[in-house]
Design an enzyme around this catalytic site. Structure first.
Site, mmCIF file in Angstrom:
data_model
loop_
_atom_site.group_PDB
_atom_site.id
_atom_site.type_symbol
_atom_site.label_atom_id
_atom_site.label_comp_id
_atom_site.label_asym_id
_atom_site.label_seq_id
_atom_site.Cartn_x
_atom_site.Cartn_y
_atom_site.Cartn_z
ATOM 1 N N HIS A 38 30.491 95.482 29.142
ATOM 2 C CA HIS A 38 30.820 96.679 29.911
ATOM 3 C C HIS A 38 32.026 97.486 29.440
ATOM 4 O O HIS A 38 32.246 98.574 29.964
ATOM 5 C CB HIS A 38 31.016 96.310 31.383
ATOM 6 C CG HIS A 38 29.812 95.698 32.004
ATOM 7 N ND1 HIS A 38 28.613 96.369 32.133
ATOM 8 C CD2 HIS A 38 29.597 94.448 32.510
ATOM 9 C CE1 HIS A 38 27.722 95.578 32.702
ATOM 10 N NE2 HIS A 38 28.302 94.408 32.939
ATOM 11 N N LYS A 61 17.939 93.854 27.402
ATOM 12 C CA LYS A 61 18.478 94.029 28.751
ATOM 13 C C LYS A 61 17.952 95.358 29.285
ATOM 14 O O LYS A 61 17.971 96.369 28.587
ATOM 15 C CB LYS A 61 20.008 94.020 28.710
ATOM 16 C CG LYS A 61 20.641 94.012 30.079
ATOM 17 C CD LYS A 61 22.152 93.839 30.005
ATOM 18 C CE LYS A 61 22.728 93.808 31.417
ATOM 19 N NZ LYS A 61 24.189 93.729 31.394
ATOM 20 N N HIS A 62 17.480 95.378 30.528
ATOM 21 C CA HIS A 62 16.832 96.568 31.082
ATOM 22 C C HIS A 62 17.793 97.718 31.343
ATOM 23 O O HIS A 62 17.438 98.880 31.158
ATOM 24 C CB HIS A 62 16.066 96.226 32.365
ATOM 25 C CG HIS A 62 14.872 95.371 32.103
ATOM 26 N ND1 HIS A 62 13.708 95.870 31.585
ATOM 27 C CD2 HIS A 62 14.678 94.043 32.238
ATOM 28 C CE1 HIS A 62 12.832 94.888 31.424
ATOM 29 N NE2 HIS A 62 13.404 93.764 31.816
ATOM 30 N N GLN A 63 19.000 97.398 31.787
ATOM 31 C CA GLN A 63 19.967 98.448 32.131
ATOM 32 C C GLN A 63 21.366 97.913 31.915
ATOM 33 O O GLN A 63 21.627 96.730 32.142
ATOM 34 C CB GLN A 63 19.770 98.872 33.589
ATOM 35 C CG GLN A 63 20.579 100.069 34.038
ATOM 36 C CD GLN A 63 21.999 99.715 34.484
ATOM 37 O OE1 GLN A 63 22.273 98.595 34.917
ATOM 38 N NE2 GLN A 63 22.916 100.654 34.360
ATOM 39 N N ASN A 64 22.266 98.771 31.464
ATOM 40 C CA ASN A 64 23.659 98.374 31.290
ATOM 41 C C ASN A 64 24.545 99.612 31.353
ATOM 42 O O ASN A 64 24.141 100.689 30.933
ATOM 43 C CB ASN A 64 23.863 97.669 29.945
ATOM 44 C CG ASN A 64 25.203 96.981 29.877
ATOM 45 O OD1 ASN A 64 25.459 96.043 30.625
ATOM 46 N ND2 ASN A 64 26.071 97.436 28.995
ATOM 47 N N THR A 65 25.749 99.434 31.878
ATOM 48 C CA THR A 65 26.721 100.519 31.936
ATOM 49 C C THR A 65 27.960 100.121 31.153
ATOM 50 O O THR A 65 28.483 99.018 31.330
ATOM 51 C CB THR A 65 27.109 100.833 33.395
ATOM 52 O OG1 THR A 65 25.921 101.183 34.115
ATOM 53 C CG2 THR A 65 28.102 101.977 33.475
ATOM 54 N N LYS A 86 28.008 93.378 46.691
ATOM 55 C CA LYS A 86 26.585 93.415 47.053
ATOM 56 C C LYS A 86 26.077 92.047 47.495
ATOM 57 O O LYS A 86 25.203 91.947 48.342
ATOM 58 C CB LYS A 86 25.746 93.899 45.870
ATOM 59 C CG LYS A 86 25.863 95.377 45.595
ATOM 60 C CD LYS A 86 24.962 95.729 44.413
ATOM 61 C CE LYS A 86 25.082 97.180 44.043
ATOM 62 N NZ LYS A 86 24.265 97.488 42.848
ATOM 63 N N ARG A 105 19.507 102.737 29.599
ATOM 64 C CA ARG A 105 18.283 102.242 30.247
ATOM 65 C C ARG A 105 17.213 102.023 29.201
ATOM 66 O O ARG A 105 16.950 102.902 28.380
ATOM 67 C CB ARG A 105 17.798 103.216 31.304
ATOM 68 C CG ARG A 105 18.819 103.352 32.418
ATOM 69 C CD ARG A 105 18.270 103.900 33.688
ATOM 70 N NE ARG A 105 19.365 104.018 34.640
ATOM 71 C CZ ARG A 105 19.546 103.204 35.662
ATOM 72 N NH1 ARG A 105 18.706 102.231 35.891
ATOM 73 N NH2 ARG A 105 20.575 103.374 36.478
ATOM 74 N N HIS A 145 32.183 90.881 36.750
ATOM 75 C CA HIS A 145 30.867 91.456 37.074
ATOM 76 C C HIS A 145 31.033 92.917 37.471
ATOM 77 O O HIS A 145 31.924 93.248 38.257
ATOM 78 C CB HIS A 145 30.233 90.666 38.223
ATOM 79 C CG HIS A 145 28.976 91.261 38.755
ATOM 80 N ND1 HIS A 145 27.802 91.290 38.035
ATOM 81 C CD2 HIS A 145 28.715 91.870 39.940
ATOM 82 C CE1 HIS A 145 26.870 91.894 38.771
ATOM 83 N NE2 HIS A 145 27.401 92.251 39.922
#
Length: 150
Positions: A38, A61-65, A86, A105, A145
């Site tokens: 990240h 990996k499907h999504q990451n920021t 969450k 994405r 995280h």
């Protein structure tokens, strides 16, 4: 008893891949894995940036920021007021100001040929923080995280 075994086997098969997606490489601390996933001080195109992460996990990996800030600045967010994550834990912290970031994405491909869309953003973020492990930087708390983007 005979009927339970096939059901248990089915559950293991279905849940196994889910558990792997949330695991981190065991030779890294959670904070170091957070930094790899990240922290990207300078914006990079997602196909290039994500290849390093995907090489660790051997899947797309499907999504990451990526946060375009230093680890030190993101770790400083851990010193701010705790909020509920969450997952209902109480170890999350929200950034006091928005930062530049890139959202990646998955659009197509299969490892190692993963292809991503790249979207620049300027938003607040929430991180979960824990006490550092032995080889982590000597902060009171370290980010482990990326909980959400606001």
């Amino acid at each position: 008893m005979v009927l339970c075994f096939p059901l248990l086997l089915l559950l293991l098969v279905l849940w196994g891949p889910v558990c792997l997606l949330h695991a981190w490489p065991k030779h890294l601390t959670r904070a170091h894995w957070f930094e790899i996933q990240h922290i990207q001080p300078s914006p990079l195109q997602c196909n290039r940036a994500m290849s390093g992460i995907n090489n660790y996990t051997q899947h797309c990996k499907h999504q990451n920021t990526f946060l375009h800030d230093s680890f030190q600045n993101v770790a400083a967010v851990c010193d701010l007021l705790s909020i509920i994550c969450k997952n209902r834990q109480h170890n999350c912290h929200q950034s006091s100001k928005p930062v530049n970031m890139t959202d990646c994405r998955l659009t197509s491909g299969k490892y190692p040929q993963c292809r991503y869309s790249t979207a620049a953003q300027y938003k607040f973020f929430i991180v979960a923080c824990d006490p550092p492990q032995k080889s982590d930087p000597p902060y009171k708390l370290v980010p482990v995280h990326l909980d959400s983007i606001l």
